[in-house]
Motif scaffolding. Structure first.
Motif, mmCIF file in Angstrom:
data_model
loop_
_atom_site.group_PDB
_atom_site.id
_atom_site.type_symbol
_atom_site.label_atom_id
_atom_site.label_comp_id
_atom_site.label_asym_id
_atom_site.label_seq_id
_atom_site.Cartn_x
_atom_site.Cartn_y
_atom_site.Cartn_z
ATOM 1 N N MET A 1 36.687 18.563 74.444
ATOM 2 C CA MET A 1 35.437 18.790 73.712
ATOM 3 C C MET A 1 35.404 17.877 72.491
ATOM 4 N N ARG A 2 34.314 17.157 72.366
ATOM 5 C CA ARG A 2 34.220 16.223 71.252
ATOM 6 C C ARG A 2 34.085 16.973 69.939
ATOM 7 N N LEU A 3 34.432 16.304 68.852
ATOM 8 C CA LEU A 3 34.287 16.896 67.531
ATOM 9 C C LEU A 3 32.818 16.921 67.141
ATOM 10 N N PHE A 4 32.453 17.895 66.355
ATOM 11 C CA PHE A 4 31.063 18.031 65.921
ATOM 12 C C PHE A 4 30.893 17.472 64.516
ATOM 13 N N ASN A 5 29.772 16.813 64.303
ATOM 14 C CA ASN A 5 29.434 16.285 62.993
ATOM 15 C C ASN A 5 28.642 17.347 62.258
ATOM 16 N N PHE A 6 29.333 18.144 61.436
ATOM 17 C CA PHE A 6 28.690 19.268 60.775
ATOM 18 C C PHE A 6 27.603 18.825 59.801
ATOM 19 N N ILE A 7 27.759 17.634 59.213
ATOM 20 C CA ILE A 7 26.751 17.164 58.271
ATOM 21 C C ILE A 7 25.408 16.997 58.971
ATOM 22 N N ARG A 8 25.463 16.598 60.250
ATOM 23 C CA ARG A 8 24.244 16.411 61.024
ATOM 24 C C ARG A 8 23.388 17.670 61.028
ATOM 25 N N TYR A 9 24.041 18.823 61.004
ATOM 26 C CA TYR A 9 23.316 20.073 61.085
ATOM 27 C C TYR A 9 23.016 20.688 59.720
ATOM 28 N N GLY A 10 23.386 19.976 58.665
ATOM 29 C CA GLY A 10 23.124 20.494 57.332
ATOM 30 C C GLY A 10 21.649 20.583 57.015
ATOM 31 N N VAL A 11 20.824 19.838 57.752
ATOM 32 C CA VAL A 11 19.385 19.855 57.503
ATOM 33 C C VAL A 11 18.706 21.034 58.169
ATOM 34 N N LEU A 12 19.449 21.874 58.836
ATOM 35 C CA LEU A 12 18.850 22.954 59.619
ATOM 36 C C LEU A 12 18.795 24.265 58.855
ATOM 37 N N ILE A 13 18.597 24.174 57.549
ATOM 38 C CA ILE A 13 18.591 25.365 56.711
ATOM 39 C C ILE A 13 17.519 26.348 57.158
ATOM 40 N N LEU A 14 16.339 25.846 57.498
ATOM 41 C CA LEU A 14 15.261 26.732 57.910
ATOM 42 C C LEU A 14 15.621 27.473 59.187
ATOM 43 N N SER A 151 44.841 43.286 74.436
ATOM 44 C CA SER A 151 45.544 44.520 74.812
ATOM 45 C C SER A 151 45.130 45.008 76.186
ATOM 46 N N LYS A 152 43.926 44.628 76.612
ATOM 47 C CA LYS A 152 43.429 45.006 77.933
ATOM 48 C C LYS A 152 43.621 43.892 78.957
ATOM 49 N N ASN A 153 44.293 42.836 78.505
ATOM 50 C CA ASN A 153 44.588 41.694 79.373
ATOM 51 C C ASN A 153 43.310 41.049 79.907
ATOM 52 N N ILE A 154 42.330 40.872 79.008
ATOM 53 C CA ILE A 154 41.063 40.237 79.365
ATOM 54 C C ILE A 154 40.938 38.925 78.577
ATOM 55 N N PRO A 155 40.857 37.794 79.249
ATOM 56 C CA PRO A 155 40.686 36.525 78.530
ATOM 57 C C PRO A 155 39.309 36.432 77.881
ATOM 58 N N VAL A 156 39.234 35.646 76.811
ATOM 59 C CA VAL A 156 37.990 35.471 76.060
ATOM 60 C C VAL A 156 37.656 33.988 75.968
ATOM 61 N N MET A 157 36.384 33.664 76.119
ATOM 62 C CA MET A 157 35.874 32.332 75.814
ATOM 63 C C MET A 157 34.920 32.475 74.631
ATOM 64 N N LEU A 158 35.117 31.667 73.613
ATOM 65 C CA LEU A 158 34.313 31.739 72.394
ATOM 66 C C LEU A 158 33.201 30.704 72.395
ATOM 67 N N THR A 159 32.005 31.119 71.967
ATOM 68 C CA THR A 159 30.936 30.167 71.666
ATOM 69 C C THR A 159 30.700 30.256 70.167
ATOM 70 N N GLY A 160 30.922 29.161 69.473
ATOM 71 C CA GLY A 160 30.932 29.185 68.022
ATOM 72 C C GLY A 160 29.600 28.900 67.369
ATOM 73 N N MET A 161 29.576 29.080 66.064
ATOM 74 C CA MET A 161 28.425 28.792 65.199
ATOM 75 C C MET A 161 28.960 27.974 64.036
ATOM 76 N N ILE A 162 28.075 27.255 63.360
ATOM 77 C CA ILE A 162 28.471 26.498 62.178
ATOM 78 C C ILE A 162 27.614 26.905 60.988
ATOM 79 N N ALA A 163 28.144 26.682 59.797
ATOM 80 C CA ALA A 163 27.417 27.008 58.568
ATOM 81 C C ALA A 163 26.736 25.755 58.032
ATOM 82 N N PRO A 164 25.494 25.883 57.541
ATOM 83 C CA PRO A 164 24.800 24.721 56.968
ATOM 84 C C PRO A 164 25.379 24.372 55.604
#
Length: 237
Positions: A1-14, A151-164
């Motif tokens: 997975m490529r790295l994300f450019n967080f600055i790119r999303y800094g304009v998404l305050i609204l 504890s229940k032996n269930i794998p998890v896949m995360l979908t993340g969010m970023i902060a502006p």
């Protein structure tokens, strides 16, 4: 997975401010469109599917503002099935949920499924950021959910969010580090920013400019579906 450019999303305050319009909605307040999506996905013929995925998140998982069949859950299920997988994706998204709210219902949802899921798709934390909740608290709530799943032996896949960027550099750095750290600690697959490639293009967004439309959901599903498939294949080994 490529790295994300967080600055790119800094304009998404609204955008991030707008998501807060969903804040405070409880399970009892799920709109009719979300209920339709849940009913659509839970058809009887899917009960005998080989794999069960629990999609546990907020409005982005709940099909907010979309017609029946257009939400993340039914479209992900269709995509996986088109790839030849026998799978049911169970909807457990609630608009406005923080990680604390999610933690409070997490075990209840797991305990009331007809069978143990083969994978949990976890997408919470955006509403924490909107409320300025401490990243340490967000991380702790997500960690507790990861521990319950482990504890229940269930794998998890995360979908993340970023902060502006208007949240301040210290907050942004701490919040954006949550998901990679959890993925590394629990050896979980991670899609770092669920709205990558969607939120910056208005043709993929609803008129509120906040939530993805059906075309936006298709892009998200096309990107995460291979990772969900990979996570399920690993779980089956």
């Amino acid at each position: 997975m490529r790295l994300f450019n967080f600055i790119r999303y800094g304009v998404l305050i609204l955008f991030f401010q707008g998501l807060s319009a969903c804040d405070g909605q409880t399970t009892a307040g799920i709109d009719q469109q979300q209920q339709n999506n849940m009913v659509d996905v839970a058809k009887p013929q899917q009960e005998d599917a080989k794999f069960l995925v629990l999609a546990f998140g907020d409005s982005l998982y709940a099909g907010y503002g979309l017609k029946s069949g257009e939400g993340l859950v039914p479209m992900l299920q269709s995509s996986l099935q088109a790839d030849g997988m026998s799978v049911k994706v169970h909807p457990a998204g609630v608009s406005g949920d923080t990680t604390m709210a999610g933690l409070k219902r997490f075990s209840f949802v797991l305990d009331n499924l007809k069978r143990k899921p083969d994978l949990i798709l976890l997408g919470l934390g955006g509403n924490d950021m909107l409320r300025g909740i401490s990243p340490a608290q967000t991380a702790e709530n997500l960690t507790q959910m990861m521990d319950i799943a482990k504890s229940k032996n269930i794998p998890v896949m995360l979908t993340g969010m970023i902060a502006p960027t208007n949240m301040g550099a210290e907050y942004v750095n701490k919040f954006n580090a949550i998901y990679p750290k959890l993925a590394k600690k629990y050896q979980a697959n991670l899609y770092p920013f669920i709205l990558d490639g969607v939120v910056t293009d208005k043709k993929y967004m609803l008129p509120d400019a906040i939530h993805p439309n059906a075309e936006g959901i298709k892009i998200i599903v096309n990107r995460i579906s291979p990772m969900v498939n990979d996570s399920l294949q690993k779980a089956a080994r």
